[in-house]
Scaffold this motif. Structure first.
Motif, PDB file in Angstrom:
ATOM      1  N   GLN A  98     -15.497  10.633  16.721  1.00 33.92           N
ATOM      2  CA  GLN A  98     -14.801  11.510  17.659  1.00 33.92           C
ATOM      3  C   GLN A  98     -13.924  12.521  16.905  1.00 33.92           C
ATOM      4  O   GLN A  98     -13.935  13.714  17.211  1.00 33.92           O
ATOM      5  CB  GLN A  98     -13.943  10.690  18.619  1.00 33.92           C
ATOM      6  CG  GLN A  98     -13.181  11.537  19.633  1.00 33.92           C
ATOM      7  CD  GLN A  98     -12.420  10.694  20.627  1.00 33.92           C
ATOM      8  OE1 GLN A  98     -12.554   9.474  20.651  1.00 33.92           O
ATOM      9  NE2 GLN A  98     -11.627  11.324  21.463  1.00 33.92           N
ATOM     10  N   SER A 160     -18.403  18.528  21.841  1.00 30.40           N
ATOM     11  CA  SER A 160     -17.259  17.631  22.045  1.00 30.40           C
ATOM     12  C   SER A 160     -16.922  17.494  23.526  1.00 30.40           C
ATOM     13  O   SER A 160     -16.538  16.409  23.982  1.00 30.40           O
ATOM     14  CB  SER A 160     -16.042  18.154  21.279  1.00 30.40           C
ATOM     15  OG  SER A 160     -16.246  18.096  19.887  1.00 30.40           O
ATOM     16  N   VAL A 161     -17.077  18.577  24.276  1.00 29.04           N
ATOM     17  CA  VAL A 161     -16.844  18.527  25.726  1.00 29.04           C
ATOM     18  C   VAL A 161     -17.917  17.665  26.392  1.00 29.04           C
ATOM     19  O   VAL A 161     -17.622  16.849  27.277  1.00 29.04           O
ATOM     20  CB  VAL A 161     -16.831  19.947  26.325  1.00 29.04           C
ATOM     21  CG1 VAL A 161     -16.806  19.878  27.858  1.00 29.04           C
ATOM     22  CG2 VAL A 161     -15.629  20.728  25.810  1.00 29.04           C
ATOM     23  N   ILE A 162     -19.164  17.827  25.975  1.00 31.61           N
ATOM     24  CA  ILE A 162     -20.272  17.050  26.538  1.00 31.61           C
ATOM     25  C   ILE A 162     -20.054  15.555  26.307  1.00 31.61           C
ATOM     26  O   ILE A 162     -20.308  14.723  27.188  1.00 31.61           O
ATOM     27  CB  ILE A 162     -21.615  17.499  25.928  1.00 31.61           C
ATOM     28  CG1 ILE A 162     -21.952  18.925  26.381  1.00 31.61           C
ATOM     29  CG2 ILE A 162     -22.745  16.540  26.320  1.00 31.61           C
ATOM     30  CD1 ILE A 162     -23.173  19.515  25.713  1.00 31.61           C
ATOM     31  N   PHE A 163     -19.556  15.201  25.121  1.00 34.22           N
ATOM     32  CA  PHE A 163     -19.286  13.801  24.797  1.00 34.22           C
ATOM     33  C   PHE A 163     -17.960  13.318  25.393  1.00 34.22           C
ATOM     34  O   PHE A 163     -17.567  12.176  25.194  1.00 34.22           O
ATOM     35  CB  PHE A 163     -19.261  13.598  23.278  1.00 34.22           C
ATOM     36  CG  PHE A 163     -20.616  13.414  22.661  1.00 34.22           C
ATOM     37  CD1 PHE A 163     -21.154  12.147  22.501  1.00 34.22           C
ATOM     38  CD2 PHE A 163     -21.359  14.502  22.233  1.00 34.22           C
ATOM     39  CE1 PHE A 163     -22.399  11.961  21.921  1.00 34.22           C
ATOM     40  CE2 PHE A 163     -22.602  14.332  21.658  1.00 34.22           C
ATOM     41  CZ  PHE A 163     -23.130  13.063  21.500  1.00 34.22           C
ATOM     42  N   ASN A 164     -17.271  14.210  26.076  1.00 31.91           N
ATOM     43  CA  ASN A 164     -15.980  13.888  26.696  1.00 31.91           C
ATOM     44  C   ASN A 164     -14.899  13.610  25.656  1.00 31.91           C
ATOM     45  O   ASN A 164     -13.924  12.908  25.936  1.00 31.91           O
ATOM     46  CB  ASN A 164     -16.112  12.696  27.650  1.00 31.91           C
ATOM     47  CG  ASN A 164     -15.019  12.678  28.702  1.00 31.91           C
ATOM     48  OD1 ASN A 164     -14.529  13.734  29.116  1.00 31.91           O
ATOM     49  ND2 ASN A 164     -14.625  11.496  29.139  1.00 31.91           N
ATOM     50  N   TYR A 165     -15.054  14.153  24.455  1.00 32.01           N
ATOM     51  CA  TYR A 165     -14.031  14.028  23.426  1.00 32.01           C
ATOM     52  C   TYR A 165     -12.959  15.102  23.585  1.00 32.01           C
ATOM     53  O   TYR A 165     -11.839  14.936  23.110  1.00 32.01           O
ATOM     54  CB  TYR A 165     -14.656  14.141  22.034  1.00 32.01           C
ATOM     55  CG  TYR A 165     -15.571  12.993  21.674  1.00 32.01           C
ATOM     56  CD1 TYR A 165     -15.453  11.746  22.280  1.00 32.01           C
ATOM     57  CD2 TYR A 165     -16.569  13.138  20.706  1.00 32.01           C
ATOM     58  CE1 TYR A 165     -16.280  10.698  21.954  1.00 32.01           C
ATOM     59  CE2 TYR A 165     -17.402  12.086  20.366  1.00 32.01           C
ATOM     60  CZ  TYR A 165     -17.257  10.871  20.991  1.00 32.01           C
ATOM     61  OH  TYR A 165     -18.089   9.833  20.653  1.00 32.01           O
ATOM     62  N   PRO A 167     -11.321  17.911  26.684  1.00 33.96           N
ATOM     63  CA  PRO A 167     -11.341  18.187  28.129  1.00 33.96           C
ATOM     64  C   PRO A 167     -12.239  19.373  28.431  1.00 33.96           C
ATOM     65  O   PRO A 167     -12.435  20.259  27.588  1.00 33.96           O
ATOM     66  CB  PRO A 167      -9.873  18.504  28.435  1.00 33.96           C
ATOM     67  CG  PRO A 167      -9.304  18.980  27.145  1.00 33.96           C
ATOM     68  CD  PRO A 167      -9.994  18.177  26.075  1.00 33.96           C
ATOM     69  N   ILE A 168     -12.777  19.400  29.634  1.00 35.83           N
ATOM     70  CA  ILE A 168     -13.671  20.491  30.020  1.00 35.83           C
ATOM     71  C   ILE A 168     -12.953  21.841  29.965  1.00 35.83           C
ATOM     72  O   ILE A 168     -13.573  22.897  29.819  1.00 35.83           O
ATOM     73  CB  ILE A 168     -14.261  20.230  31.433  1.00 35.83           C
ATOM     74  CG1 ILE A 168     -15.461  21.162  31.666  1.00 35.83           C
ATOM     75  CG2 ILE A 168     -13.184  20.381  32.500  1.00 35.83           C
ATOM     76  CD1 ILE A 168     -16.271  20.798  32.887  1.00 35.83           C
ATOM     77  N   SER A 222      -2.363  16.654  33.238  1.00 34.50           N
ATOM     78  CA  SER A 222      -3.322  15.646  33.687  1.00 34.50           C
ATOM     79  C   SER A 222      -2.602  14.368  34.121  1.00 34.50           C
ATOM     80  O   SER A 222      -1.457  14.123  33.767  1.00 34.50           O
ATOM     81  CB  SER A 222      -4.311  15.338  32.551  1.00 34.50           C
ATOM     82  OG  SER A 222      -3.638  14.805  31.438  1.00 34.50           O
TER      83      SER A 222
END
Length: 222
Positions: A98, A160-165, A167-168, A222
């Motif tokens: 990550q 990194s966004v796709i892996f949720n590492y 934030p979008i 958040s």
């Protein structure tokens, strides 16, 4: 002055080692080694085609890794000593992966600055017997390859966004594309230390600052 800064950095590093784990001594030591021998020694690292491969991991990724490492409640790498000269090294590969993905854009952009610097200085470097990566590639090919560096940095942000590492919200960095393309195009048109070299630095600062602000905003709201 440089020696004073080096002593300050080493002193702070030793304090952080006591506050975290001994493994940080080896990580920080490797970074200090590169910083010293990049220009020092009988064969400085700057005279070899290693600048891009060293500046990115050490300055770009290294900064992100150490900043994350010293603030983690559970360290991803832990070195422990036991009786009878037994040493245990614990590595959390998931967390390291990550950190690698999140830190890669900074590493690539940092290497891009070094690459642009070496392209601009190519003629002078050859006179000084500094054979950097653009020397082996040739200036024409080096300039052709140049736009792939910032593009790859943005690609790893997307991954990194796709892996949720990340934030979008991090995808908002893509709004900077017009300025990134403009800076990249300017350097490809004319490679000059006094005028267009700063375009590579601007891309690094824009994307890096945007990423930091987005992450801070995400943590606050958040």
């Amino acid at each position: 002055m440089l020696v004073q800064f080096l002593l300050i950095a080493c002193s702070i590093g030793i304090i952080l080692v006591f506050r975290t784990n001994l493994i940080l001594l080896f990580i920080g030591g490797a970074a200090i080694f590169v910083a010293i021998f990049y220009t020092a020694g009988p064969i400085p690292l700057s005279r070899l085609p290693l600048g891009e491969m060293l500046s990115g991991p050490v300055e770009g990724f290294g900064t992100v890794f150490i900043a994350s490492f010293i603030n983690m409640p559970y360290l991803p790498i832990f070195l422990s000593f036991h009786s009878e000269w037994i040493v245990n090294l614990t590595v959390n590969l998931a967390v390291l992966f990550q950190l690698l993905l999140v830190g890669l854009p900074f590493a690539i952009l940092d290497s891009t600055v070094m690459f642009a610097d070496n392209i601009c200085d190519l003629k002078q470097d050859i006179k000084n017997e500094r054979y950097t990566l653009p020397f082996y590639l040739g200036k024409k090919k080096a300039v052709q390859i140049y736009p792939f560096w910032p593009s790859t940095a943005l690609l790893f942000i997307l991954i990194s966004v796709i892996f949720n590492y990340l934030p979008i919200w991090s995808l908002l960095v893509l709004l900077l594309l017009p300025w990134i393309i403009k800076n990249t195009h300017a350097f490809m048109q004319f490679q000059d230390k006094a005028t267009t070299f700063k375009s590579a630095i601007n891309n690094l600062l824009m994307i890096g600052a945007a990423q930091v602000l987005i992450i801070v905003a995400f943590l606050l709201f958040s």
